[in-house]
Design an enzyme around this catalytic site. Structure first.
Site, mmCIF file in Angstrom:
data_model
loop_
_atom_site.group_PDB
_atom_site.id
_atom_site.type_symbol
_atom_site.label_atom_id
_atom_site.label_comp_id
_atom_site.label_asym_id
_atom_site.label_seq_id
_atom_site.Cartn_x
_atom_site.Cartn_y
_atom_site.Cartn_z
ATOM 1 N N ARG A 49 0.772 -1.109 -0.062
ATOM 2 C CA ARG A 49 -0.010 0.050 -0.012
ATOM 3 C C ARG A 49 0.908 1.266 -0.244
ATOM 4 N NH1 ARG A 49 -3.452 -3.125 -1.512
ATOM 5 N NH2 ARG A 49 -5.307 -3.630 -0.599
ATOM 6 N N HIS B 76 -1.307 -0.540 -9.703
ATOM 7 C CA HIS B 76 -2.211 -1.621 -8.511
ATOM 8 C C HIS B 76 -2.745 -2.626 -9.202
ATOM 9 C CE1 HIS B 76 -4.019 -1.328 -4.365
ATOM 10 N NE2 HIS B 76 -3.692 -2.534 -4.730
HETATM 11 P P1 NDP Z 1 -1.122 -11.054 5.759
HETATM 12 O O1 NDP Z 1 -2.097 -10.593 6.464
HETATM 13 O O2 NDP Z 1 -1.242 -12.777 5.407
HETATM 14 O O3 NDP Z 1 0.472 -10.964 6.164
HETATM 15 C C1 NDP Z 1 0.666 -9.856 6.949
HETATM 16 C C2 NDP Z 1 2.328 -9.716 7.165
HETATM 17 O O4 NDP Z 1 2.685 -8.430 7.504
HETATM 18 C C3 NDP Z 1 2.420 -10.909 8.348
HETATM 19 O O5 NDP Z 1 3.591 -11.451 8.108
HETATM 20 C C4 NDP Z 1 2.292 -9.871 9.521
HETATM 21 O O6 NDP Z 1 3.067 -10.354 10.756
HETATM 22 C C5 NDP Z 1 2.853 -8.573 8.856
HETATM 23 N N1 NDP Z 1 2.889 -7.395 9.699
HETATM 24 C C6 NDP Z 1 1.546 -6.834 9.907
HETATM 25 N N2 NDP Z 1 1.797 -5.806 10.839
HETATM 26 C C7 NDP Z 1 3.153 -5.830 11.296
HETATM 27 C C8 NDP Z 1 3.641 -4.804 11.916
HETATM 28 N N3 NDP Z 1 3.252 -3.711 12.669
HETATM 29 N N4 NDP Z 1 5.030 -5.091 12.054
HETATM 30 C C9 NDP Z 1 5.940 -5.962 11.241
HETATM 31 N N5 NDP Z 1 5.118 -6.988 10.593
HETATM 32 C C10 NDP Z 1 3.831 -6.618 10.341
HETATM 33 O O7 NDP Z 1 -1.098 -10.194 4.387
HETATM 34 P P2 NDP Z 1 -0.856 -10.642 2.939
HETATM 35 O O8 NDP Z 1 0.268 -11.334 2.706
HETATM 36 O O9 NDP Z 1 -1.826 -11.619 2.314
HETATM 37 O O10 NDP Z 1 -0.839 -9.219 2.014
HETATM 38 C C11 NDP Z 1 -0.053 -8.484 2.134
HETATM 39 C C12 NDP Z 1 -0.608 -7.096 1.664
HETATM 40 O O11 NDP Z 1 -0.501 -6.919 0.105
HETATM 41 C C13 NDP Z 1 -2.230 -6.778 1.920
HETATM 42 O O12 NDP Z 1 -2.485 -6.341 3.174
HETATM 43 C C14 NDP Z 1 -2.464 -5.826 0.805
HETATM 44 O O13 NDP Z 1 -2.123 -4.489 1.180
HETATM 45 C C15 NDP Z 1 -1.060 -6.034 -0.303
HETATM 46 N N6 NDP Z 1 -1.784 -6.469 -1.449
HETATM 47 C C16 NDP Z 1 -1.450 -5.959 -2.766
HETATM 48 C C17 NDP Z 1 -1.996 -6.157 -3.778
HETATM 49 C C18 NDP Z 1 -1.390 -5.517 -5.186
HETATM 50 O O14 NDP Z 1 -2.206 -5.872 -6.279
HETATM 51 N N7 NDP Z 1 -0.584 -4.591 -5.076
HETATM 52 C C19 NDP Z 1 -2.748 -7.325 -3.990
HETATM 53 C C20 NDP Z 1 -3.085 -8.284 -2.715
HETATM 54 C C21 NDP Z 1 -2.448 -7.815 -1.624
HETATM 55 P P3 NDP Z 1 2.741 -11.566 11.365
HETATM 56 O O15 NDP Z 1 3.487 -12.710 10.586
HETATM 57 O O16 NDP Z 1 3.509 -11.595 12.773
HETATM 58 O O17 NDP Z 1 1.385 -11.589 11.484
#
Ligand code: NDP
Length: 323
Positions: free
Chosen positions: A238, A286
């Site tokens: 994002r 995007h």
């Molecule tokens: P998940 O919810 O599966 O994973 C999120 C990861 O980020 C986890 O490893 C989590 O840690 C980590 N995280 C969250 N908050 C923090 C923090 N404060 N500090 C450190 N690490 C943190 O998300 P996805 O992998 O499914 O997707 C990631 C993002 O990709 C989505 O939220 C979306 O915004 C973006 N996206 C973009 C697309 C595009 O076309 N550009 C398409 C699809 C998604 P933990 O493992 O410890 O929970």
């Protein structure tokens, strides 16, 4: 669950499903879902006559007030992986579970984009693109992949898949998440205390975090300057995770060597934004990954049946955590 077969009609969901997306084709999604749940009535938002009959919502960025009259909602399905545009809305009905798509095909598509963007830098392709425009045979000896350090911020469904694919290319991969993770062949770190150290080792930084109150603006000017001079940045998560003005300055002054950007603080990126005109920036609108009806329909149908039976759906998000 086999993707081609229709779910056994053990529970026939009552109530309607409302669909909303400005980016996705209603007919394609309807057909994919109907193949799984033939008796479910699936309507576009504009076709809803009685909002109280809506039990299920499958939506991407619905307008404010969308859920206001839907007094019988049992399940809100986010038509994508990122839920930042959904959590924190004032019209979300209390207590209704929210799920998101975690489709392996979506993760594969994302990993393809990340691999392309990372290998483009790892193999110095921008150097050759520019040399070609000048008509120059500009030999640059390829680096060994293990000499190139790639840090992946976010090791969730998409981040861990991409990190594994990068590691399979022989690159040195560091991963960063909130809670400690273990991924074979990847140096995993967790928590804010370790972020500066991870950034300081990243020749290529891949941002795959969800946008939450904790991650908004996380990559500030101060954090971006922790990267080694000349590092490349890839943001597929994002725009608001990064201070976009600081990033633009750092791309201008060479602290950041290059960037591949799929997401921006404001989308579409305004036509007069300086990023459009920077030689060291690659912009895509995007689409690093999208929800795929044929592979996602089965998990959506499964969750509709679970909600109909009063069971907890899979892939629920935690609205307080924000992802
Ligand atoms: P998940 O919810 O599966 O994973 C999120 C990861 O980020 C986890 O490893 C989590 O840690 C980590 N995280 C969250 N908050 C923090 C923090 N404060 N500090 C450190 N690490 C943190 O998300 P996805 O992998 O499914 O997707 C990631 C993002 O990709 C989505 O939220 C979306 O915004 C973006 N996206 C973009 C697309 C595009 O076309 N550009 C398409 C699809 C998604 P933990 O493992 O410890 O929970």
């Amino acid at each position: 669950m086999p993707q081609s077969s229709t779910l056994a009609p053990a529970t026939v969901p009552s109530g309607d499903l409302v669909f909303y997306s400005e980016f996705d084709d209603f007919t394609v999604w309807k057909n994919a879902l109907q193949a799984q749940l033939p008796t479910l009535r699936i309507l576009q938002a504009s076709e809803i006559a009685d909002p109280a009959r809506v039990h299920f919502s499958l939506a991407w960025k619905p307008p404010e007030g969308f859920f206001d009259e839907m007094s019988s909602l049992r399940l809100i399905i986010n038509l994508g992986a990122g839920v930042d545009s959904l959590v924190g809305r004032r019209d979300l009905p209390a207590g209704v579970p929210i799920t998101r798509l975690t489709d392996p095909h979506m993760a594969r598509m994302m990993a393809g984009y990340v691999l392309f963007a990372t290998l483009r830098y790892a193999r110095d392709i921008p150097h050759f693109e520019q040399a070609q425009r000048r008509g120059e045979w500009a030999y640059r000896h390829p680096r060994s992949p293990e000499d190139i350090r790639v840090a992946v911020l976010g090791l969730g469904e998409l981040g861990s898949y991409a990190a594994n694919e990068l590691q399979r290319q022989g690159l040195t991969v560091l991963g960063w998440s909130r809670q400690p993770r273990q991924l074979a062949g990847i140096q995993c770190f967790a928590g804010l205390d370790t972020l500066d150290m991870v950034l300081s080792q990243a020749d290529i930084l891949v941002v795959m975090l969800p946008l939450t109150p904790q991650t908004q603006g996380l990559l500030s000017r101060e954090k971006l300057t922790r990267l080694p001079r000349g590092a490349a940045l890839i943001n597929v998560a994002r725009g608001a995770l990064i201070d976009q003005d600081a990033m633009t300055d750092l791309l201008n002054n060479g602290h950041l060597g290059a960037a591949t950007l799929d997401v921006f603080t404001r989308e579409p990126l305004p036509a007069d934004h300086p990023l459009w005109r920077m030689d060291n920036v690659l912009i895509t609108p995007h689409l690093a990954s999208v929800a795929i009806p044929s592979s996602a329909a089965a998990q959506i149908a499964e969750n509709i049946l679970r909600a109909s039976r009063g069971e907890q759906p899979n892939n629920q998000i935690d609205p307080l955590r924000g992802y």
